[in-house]
Design an enzyme around this catalytic site. Structure first.
Site, PDB file in Angstrom:
ATOM      1  N   HIS A 103     -33.422  78.446  87.421  1.00 61.39           N
ATOM      2  CA  HIS A 103     -34.191  79.246  88.391  1.00 61.39           C
ATOM      3  C   HIS A 103     -35.663  78.800  88.410  1.00 61.39           C
ATOM      4  O   HIS A 103     -36.214  78.473  89.473  1.00 61.39           O
ATOM      5  CB  HIS A 103     -34.083  80.728  88.012  1.00 61.39           C
ATOM      6  CG  HIS A 103     -34.787  81.659  88.947  1.00 61.39           C
ATOM      7  ND1 HIS A 103     -34.134  82.363  89.941  1.00 61.39           N
ATOM      8  CD2 HIS A 103     -36.098  82.006  89.054  1.00 61.39           C
ATOM      9  CE1 HIS A 103     -35.004  83.093  90.608  1.00 61.39           C
ATOM     10  NE2 HIS A 103     -36.216  82.905  90.092  1.00 61.39           N
ATOM     11  N   GLU A 104     -36.276  78.757  87.235  1.00 69.21           N
ATOM     12  CA  GLU A 104     -37.707  78.402  87.185  1.00 69.21           C
ATOM     13  C   GLU A 104     -37.926  76.933  87.568  1.00 69.21           C
ATOM     14  O   GLU A 104     -38.960  76.594  88.144  1.00 69.21           O
ATOM     15  CB  GLU A 104     -38.302  78.717  85.813  1.00 69.21           C
ATOM     16  CG  GLU A 104     -38.227  80.188  85.380  1.00 69.21           C
ATOM     17  CD  GLU A 104     -38.781  81.182  86.397  1.00 69.21           C
ATOM     18  OE1 GLU A 104     -39.658  80.815  87.210  1.00 69.21           O
ATOM     19  OE2 GLU A 104     -38.316  82.351  86.399  1.00 69.21           O
ATOM     20  N   HIS A 133     -38.334  76.854  91.241  1.00 71.34           N
ATOM     21  CA  HIS A 133     -39.723  77.168  91.625  1.00 71.34           C
ATOM     22  C   HIS A 133     -40.628  75.958  91.346  1.00 71.34           C
ATOM     23  O   HIS A 133     -41.484  75.601  92.157  1.00 71.34           O
ATOM     24  CB  HIS A 133     -40.261  78.353  90.810  1.00 71.34           C
ATOM     25  CG  HIS A 133     -39.756  79.695  91.257  1.00 71.34           C
ATOM     26  ND1 HIS A 133     -39.900  80.153  92.548  1.00 71.34           N
ATOM     27  CD2 HIS A 133     -39.137  80.695  90.574  1.00 71.34           C
ATOM     28  CE1 HIS A 133     -39.379  81.380  92.640  1.00 71.34           C
ATOM     29  NE2 HIS A 133     -38.902  81.727  91.461  1.00 71.34           N
ATOM     30  N   GLU A 188     -38.858  82.099  96.480  1.00 68.37           N
ATOM     31  CA  GLU A 188     -37.638  82.581  95.826  1.00 68.37           C
ATOM     32  C   GLU A 188     -36.406  81.861  96.387  1.00 68.37           C
ATOM     33  O   GLU A 188     -35.423  81.672  95.669  1.00 68.37           O
ATOM     34  CB  GLU A 188     -37.533  84.099  96.025  1.00 68.37           C
ATOM     35  CG  GLU A 188     -36.647  84.821  95.034  1.00 68.37           C
ATOM     36  CD  GLU A 188     -37.065  84.674  93.567  1.00 68.37           C
ATOM     37  OE1 GLU A 188     -38.222  84.295  93.281  1.00 68.37           O
ATOM     38  OE2 GLU A 188     -36.211  84.946  92.707  1.00 68.37           O
TER      39      GLU A 188
END
Ligand code: ZN
Length: 506
Positions: free
Chosen positions: A269-270, A273, A299
């Site tokens: 997830h990170e 980003h 997101e």
């Protein structure tokens, strides 16, 4: 005004914007340091240092000379500047207007309430005492409504709060989207519950050494294309993506020895980003035009990798053997199909951050409905916990026994961040819509993932999303990339198809 003069004014504006961006980068590194390596004893001095820097940043943002430059530029002939230059001018104006329209006392009171609010909330959550947090929340609703009157006087107060995170989004547009989503998801979640089918995910629990988890996360982040020459990965209490610059992107995760999937998915997830930050248009890294577009679009980039790629079957096919190699004592006899089912289990739970792909939007809709009614006065703060629990029971069939598991669980309201939650689900919708287009552009995506070629995905996102910066609005970007503006049905159809298949429904 002669063209040379106006160009010179633009160059002065660029210097001002670059300076502010660089000071913002210093703040980013200080924040990362505070969350990752700062000794506890440094907390007080760090808070004062950051407040001092915030003061400098604020002064620079409201500098009348900056306002002068902007007003000289904003009415120039359209062909005087390129699209990139116009974007910097428009962004500078939006920022300047926002910073100067709010009375100083209101800015200060919101900042003070935010730092006090966080402490009160943390204690109230720990002790399950909503009544201690209620006065903070009441005051915040008043202050953020006042703030809205100054910032966007033509808007409803809650719309103004939404606009900060997702510009252009309004209740008029969002309410029917969420209503529809709710009407589709709740019966599906209910059918899954009634199906009696419970995919086995017990093999995800075990004893997974942290050094091995770290090495695994690192190598998958690398496979995704995260550049460790311009980024790093560390540990913090709550995973985040920060840092000082697109050439210095810091992502974090956290580890639990009992379960490696949680930490791995936080890394994925990170990294999503982080790839957005590292992929920004190279020529304008210190200018607003290259900045990530909105919270929802940011997101969409993390959820693209987490939900659309890592929770897909091809990812399980590709990485099962790797998991078995890293953790030879576990996952014995597990097939790619059972791994895929295990990481897509739908199980209603109280805590948003632990929610699965299907129930997550329901957590968001609940918060949206509550925020909206707090702002229009139809819900009083004192009645919030009951409203929360009633909705939880109605939508997901479970009722929290404490407010710690209910209305007190999220940090957002303690800092006055209203209108933020919808970004998570709008992001999931954008991710799904972008993914649907990518598999048309690159026909053999599943096969490529199975062979370990994730680079083509990163390249597609770099070109279509990351390098577009703030040149377009979210709708314009969606239309440019996918041929249509945000279309929630794509997300709904994706969820229905996926979970009907996994749970053998229909
Ligand atoms: Zn995120």
């Amino acid at each position: 005004m002669p063209s040379d003069d106006i160009k010179d004014i633009y160059r002065q504006l660029v210097r001002k914007l670059e300076e502010r961006c660089r000071l913002g980068g210093v703040m980013g590194v200080m924040h990362w340091d505070q969350e990752v390596i700062m000794p506890h004893g440094g907390a007080e001095s760090r808070a004062m240092q950051m407040a001092a820097l915030a003061g400098v940043l604020h002064e620079k943002s409201v500098d009348p000379f900056l306002g002068d430059l902007i007003s000289k530029l904003i009415n120039s002939e359209p062909d005087e500047f390129t699209g990139v230059e116009w974007c910097n001018i428009r962004e500078a104006k939006r920022e300047f207007d926002l910073e100067t329209k709010i009375p100083k006392e209101l800015v200060q009171e919101i900042a003070e309430l935010g730092s006090r609010g966080h402490q009160v909330w943390a204690k109230a959550r720990e002790e399950n005492r909503f009544e201690d947090f209620a006065p903070i929340l009441e005051r915040f609703i008043i202050l953020k409504s006042k703030w809205a009157e100054h910032a966007f006087p033509e808007m409803e107060p809650y719309d103004a709060n939404l606009d900060i995170y997702e510009r252009g989004m309004t209740m008029d547009r969002l309410s029917p989207i969420f209503e529809n989503l709710k009407n589709e998801l709740i019966p599906l979640i209910c059918s899954i519950k009634n199906s009696g089918m419970k995919p086995d995910d017990s093999f995800l629990e075990g004893d997974f050494p942290i050094d091995k988890q770290e090495a695994l996360g690192n190598s998958i982040s690398r496979d995704m294309g995260f550049n460790f020459d311009k980024g790093r990965m560390d540990v913090s209490v709550h995973p985040f993506c920060g840092g000082g610059h697109p050439t210095d992107v810091r992502i974090t995760t956290r580890y639990r020895t009992e379960n490696f999937i949680e930490s791995l998915f936080a890394v994925i997830h990170e990294t999503g980003h982080g790839l957005y930050e590292q992929g920004r248009m190279a020529a304008c890294l210190d200018l607003p035009v290259s900045e990530p577009l909105t919270m929802a679009v940011h997101e969409s980039q993390s959820l693209f990798w987490e939900r659309m790629i890592a929770q897909g079957k091809s990812f399980s096919i590709r990485y099962l053997d790797k998991f078995k190699e890293v953790f030879p004592d576990f996952l014995k006899g597990v097939s790619a199909d059972s791994l895929f089912r295990a990481i897509n289990v739908c199980r209603p739970s109280f805590i948003r951050v632990e929610a699965d792909e299907l129930t997550y939007p329901v957590h968001i809709i609940l918060r949206y409905e509550i925020e909206k009614s707090l702002f229009d006065g139809t819900l009083k703060v004192k009645d919030l916990p009951d409203a929360w629990n009633d909705k939880m029971e109605e939508y997901l069939g479970i009722r929290p026994s404490t407010d710690t598991l209910g209305a007190l669980q999220d940090v957002h309201w303690s800092g006055g961040a209203f209108g933020y939650f919808p970004s998570y689900t709008l992001g999931a919708m954008y991710a799904c819509q972008f993914y649907n287009k990518m598999i048309v552009d690159i026909k053999d995506i599943p096969e490529r993932i199975e062979k370990g070629d994730l680079a083509c995905i990163k390249t597609w996102l770099n070109e279509n999303i990351h390098r577009q910066g703030r040149l377009y609005s979210p709708d314009q970007l969606a239309e440019k990339v996918t041929g249509q503006i945000l279309e929630p049905d794509i997300f709904i159809n994706y969820l229905k198809t996926k979970y009907n298949t996994i749970y053998g429904l229909n």
